[in-house]
Enzyme design. Structure first.
Site, mmCIF file in Angstrom:
data_model
loop_
_atom_site.group_PDB
_atom_site.id
_atom_site.type_symbol
_atom_site.label_atom_id
_atom_site.label_comp_id
_atom_site.label_asym_id
_atom_site.label_seq_id
_atom_site.Cartn_x
_atom_site.Cartn_y
_atom_site.Cartn_z
ATOM 1 N N ASP A 40 -6.434 -18.408 2.465
ATOM 2 C CA ASP A 40 -6.301 -19.910 2.538
ATOM 3 C C ASP A 40 -6.098 -20.667 3.643
ATOM 4 O OD1 ASP A 40 -3.618 -19.641 3.619
ATOM 5 O OD2 ASP A 40 -2.759 -20.189 1.681
ATOM 6 N N HIS B 43 -0.932 -13.363 -0.415
ATOM 7 C CA HIS B 43 -2.305 -13.654 -0.041
ATOM 8 C C HIS B 43 -2.236 -15.121 0.628
ATOM 9 C CE1 HIS B 43 -4.816 -10.303 -2.099
ATOM 10 N NE2 HIS B 43 -4.059 -9.753 -0.994
ATOM 11 N N ASP C 8 2.927 -21.018 1.868
ATOM 12 C CA ASP C 8 2.929 -22.080 0.785
ATOM 13 C C ASP C 8 2.085 -21.876 -0.370
ATOM 14 O OD1 ASP C 8 0.391 -21.978 1.499
ATOM 15 O OD2 ASP C 8 0.366 -23.989 2.880
ATOM 16 N N HIS D 73 0.821 -1.162 -0.063
ATOM 17 C CA HIS D 73 0.065 -0.111 0.047
ATOM 18 C C HIS D 73 0.847 1.401 0.033
ATOM 19 C CE1 HIS D 73 -4.206 -1.872 1.001
ATOM 20 N NE2 HIS D 73 -3.354 -2.859 0.585
ATOM 21 N N ASP D 74 2.023 1.212 0.502
ATOM 22 C CA ASP D 74 2.808 2.105 0.454
ATOM 23 C C ASP D 74 3.487 2.397 -1.050
ATOM 24 O OD1 ASP D 74 4.478 4.690 1.846
ATOM 25 O OD2 ASP D 74 6.329 3.421 1.851
ATOM 26 N N THR E 16 -3.975 -22.271 5.226
ATOM 27 C CA THR E 16 -2.864 -22.423 6.079
ATOM 28 C C THR E 16 -2.119 -20.617 5.826
ATOM 29 O OG1 THR E 16 -1.822 -22.852 3.921
ATOM 30 C CG2 THR E 16 -2.320 -24.751 5.252
HETATM 31 C C1 HEM Z 1 -5.201 -6.842 -6.898
HETATM 32 C C2 HEM Z 1 -4.593 -6.512 -6.008
HETATM 33 C C3 HEM Z 1 -4.870 -6.465 -4.491
HETATM 34 C C4 HEM Z 1 -5.941 -6.507 -3.906
HETATM 35 C C5 HEM Z 1 -7.460 -6.098 -4.649
HETATM 36 C C6 HEM Z 1 -5.927 -6.762 -2.465
HETATM 37 C C7 HEM Z 1 -6.776 -6.774 -1.499
HETATM 38 C C8 HEM Z 1 -6.808 -7.223 -0.392
HETATM 39 C C9 HEM Z 1 -7.790 -6.892 0.804
HETATM 40 C C10 HEM Z 1 -9.211 -6.381 0.312
HETATM 41 C C11 HEM Z 1 -7.226 -7.453 2.031
HETATM 42 C C12 HEM Z 1 -8.037 -7.673 3.332
HETATM 43 C C13 HEM Z 1 -7.824 -6.428 4.127
HETATM 44 C C14 HEM Z 1 -8.691 -6.604 5.321
HETATM 45 O O1 HEM Z 1 -10.168 -6.621 5.289
HETATM 46 O O2 HEM Z 1 -8.146 -6.663 6.448
HETATM 47 C C15 HEM Z 1 -5.977 -7.870 1.604
HETATM 48 C C16 HEM Z 1 -5.173 -8.404 2.798
HETATM 49 C C17 HEM Z 1 -3.647 -8.711 2.471
HETATM 50 N N1 HEM Z 1 -2.928 -8.245 1.339
HETATM 51 FE FE1 HEM Z 1 -3.795 -7.746 -0.460
HETATM 52 N N2 HEM Z 1 -4.503 -7.163 -2.230
HETATM 53 C C18 HEM Z 1 -3.977 -7.010 -3.497
HETATM 54 C C19 HEM Z 1 -2.523 -7.262 -3.640
HETATM 55 C C20 HEM Z 1 -1.555 -7.394 -2.530
HETATM 56 C C21 HEM Z 1 -0.313 -7.512 -2.673
HETATM 57 C C22 HEM Z 1 0.516 -7.174 -4.067
HETATM 58 C C23 HEM Z 1 0.254 -7.862 -1.606
HETATM 59 C C24 HEM Z 1 1.796 -7.797 -1.057
HETATM 60 C C25 HEM Z 1 2.642 -7.710 -1.880
HETATM 61 C C26 HEM Z 1 -0.856 -7.824 -0.648
HETATM 62 C C27 HEM Z 1 -0.667 -8.198 0.723
HETATM 63 C C28 HEM Z 1 -1.605 -8.452 1.449
HETATM 64 C C29 HEM Z 1 -1.746 -9.232 2.917
HETATM 65 C C30 HEM Z 1 -0.177 -9.315 3.362
HETATM 66 C C31 HEM Z 1 -2.842 -9.149 3.573
HETATM 67 C C32 HEM Z 1 -3.406 -9.568 4.685
HETATM 68 C C33 HEM Z 1 -3.253 -8.627 5.906
HETATM 69 C C34 HEM Z 1 -3.552 -9.041 7.086
HETATM 70 O O3 HEM Z 1 -3.975 -10.215 7.112
HETATM 71 O O4 HEM Z 1 -3.520 -8.387 8.135
HETATM 72 N N3 HEM Z 1 -1.768 -7.696 -1.243
HETATM 73 N N4 HEM Z 1 -5.654 -7.508 0.370
#
Ligand code: HEM
Ligand SMILES: *[C@@H]1O[C@H](CO)[C@@H](O)[C@H](O)[C@H]1NC(C)=O
Length: 360
Positions: free
Chosen positions: A215, A197, A222, A74-75, A217
């Site tokens: 997922d 994810h 994985d 996000h940054d 796990t």
């Molecule tokens: C199409 C692109 C992406 C979309 C639409 C997306 C959307 C989301 C959404 C909606 C969440 C849930 C947030 C919440 O409700 O707490 C999430 C979680 C997360 N996203 Fe993505 N994301 C995308 C790409 C990425 C990328 C590129 C990364 C890292 C390189 C990333 C890393 C994460 C991580 C690690 C979480 C989990 C955060 C947690 O469990 O606290 N995402 N994402």
């Protein structure tokens, strides 16, 4: 062919030579720390590591480590090749948090932003650096993860990123791919980044079920995300707010609409499928894309390589599998050139996916 094998042996001789040299490189003892470093300029990062692990990440692949990876994206994605708005991986999401944390897409980032700001301030680090450092350490806390590169020395951010740079899960694939291309990423690189994810859960998509994983796990780096998103989903019927959306068929698991669509779109489906039973390929492509994400908008000539501070992740014992009760027949084939691999099914009756506990 002969030239190729000549090259290969040359490369292995060079690798051997480098390895023997590595043993000779002198390590310096870092002041006020139990650590030694090959580059003294990296020493201070060991103190940051100890502080982060003890007080923020708890050396585990939990909520805080997951959030540290999310804030990296996000940054950094606040960047455009085609406009001068947004400084990329510059820490603006913390420095200008009053602006950026109000954006809808940054919902749920406040807590990790606050924690990382405290650690950065305590150690005299910039917010751009602390975000990338914590992301790499957070990933390393997950079994099966690659050890990511960490470069230090980003200057302070000078302006907030504009709103609208972070993709939304309900946008069509074409919109998401266009935004990523504007930031310099191909569709294959986006799919690679979405290996993230596999260590993720949502608190904000549906606030009635916080910690719902993507997922089965969420504490393992994985390939299960690329398998479980390919299972035929359940479509919400009726006229409610979720009408037409597709949910995971696994109880307790959330499927983002964007992950569902990317797993099935002709532009991305085959790359998505290629990671399903190829952990080595997935981690290699993820590392490469992360290396790029981590320095978006930065002059890498001014950064120093402190990757040696990032812990070496443990391996994962999870092998690619269908969740209990599922089989190849439940796969919604999307890649048109290759059939989804057949995998073993986890034994026993189908069970609900466990939520990720909130960070403390
Ligand atoms: C199409 C692109 C992406 C979309 C639409 C997306 C959307 C989301 C959404 C909606 C969440 C849930 C947030 C919440 O409700 O707490 C999430 C979680 C997360 N996203 Fe993505 N994301 C995308 C790409 C990425 C990328 C590129 C990364 C890292 C390189 C990333 C890393 C994460 C991580 C690690 C979480 C989990 C955060 C947690 O469990 O606290 N995402 N994402
Ligand atoms: C970043 O800003 C802080 C104060 O806001 C200052 O103390 C620090 O020296 C700056 N760091 C760099 C690298 O410019």
């Amino acid at each position: 062919m002969a030239f190729k094998s000549f090259l290969a042996s040359l490369i292995s001789i060079v690798a051997l030579f480098q390895a023997s040299q590595a043993g000779l490189i002198k390590r310096v003892a870092c002041p006020n720390s139990k650590h030694t470093a090959t580059n003294a300029a990296c020493c201070s990062w060991f103190n940051v590591l100890d502080d982060l692990q003890k007080n923020v990440l708890f050396s585990e692949c939990g909520e805080a480590s997951h959030s540290s990876l999310r804030i990296v994206f996000h940054d950094a994605i606040g960047f455009s090749k085609n406009s001068n708005k947004g400084g990329g991986a510059d820490g603006s999401i913390i420095k200008f948090g009053d602006t950026e944390l109000e954006f809808a897409a940054n919902n749920g980032i406040e807590e990790i932003a606050d924690d990382l700001q405290g650690v950065a301030d305590a150690h005299g680090k910039t917010y751009g650096d602390i975000i990338q450092f914590a992301g790499a350490v957070g990933v390393a806390n997950c079994a099966g993860a690659p050890r990511l590169q960490f470069l230090a020395g980003r200057p302070n951010a000078t302006a907030p990123a504009p709103d609208g740079t972070v993709p939304d899960p309900f946008q069509p694939v074409s919109t998401i791919l266009a935004r990523m291309a504007d930031a310099g990423f191909s569709s294959d690189e986006l799919v690679a980044l979405l290996a993230s994810h596999t260590i993720a859960a949502a608190d904000e998509v549906d606030t009635t079920i916080p910690g719902t994983p993507f997922d089965s796990t969420a504490d393992q780096f994985d390939t299960q995300i690329f398998i479980e998103t390919q299972l035929r989903g359940l479509t919400f019927p009726g006229t409610g707010p979720h009408q037409g959306e597709v949910a995971s068929p696994l109880a307790g698991e959330m499927r983002l609409q964007s992950d569902h669509n990317l797993a099935r779109d002709p532009a991305t489906a085959c790359t998505w499928q290629s990671f399903a039973n190829n952990h080595a390929l997935m981690t290699q492509k993820f590392s490469a894309a992360m290396k790029k994400l981590a320095v978006l908008g930065q002059n890498t000539n001014k950064l120093i390589d402190c990757s040696e501070v990032i812990p070496v992740p443990k391996g994962t014992s999870v092998t690619p599998h269908f969740p209990a009760g599922k089989s190849h027949a439940d796969i919604e084939q999307a890649c048109s050139s290759t059939v989804f691999p057949n995998l073993p099914t986890a034994p026993g009756p189908a069970k609900s996916v466990t939520p990720v506990p909130p960070g403390t």
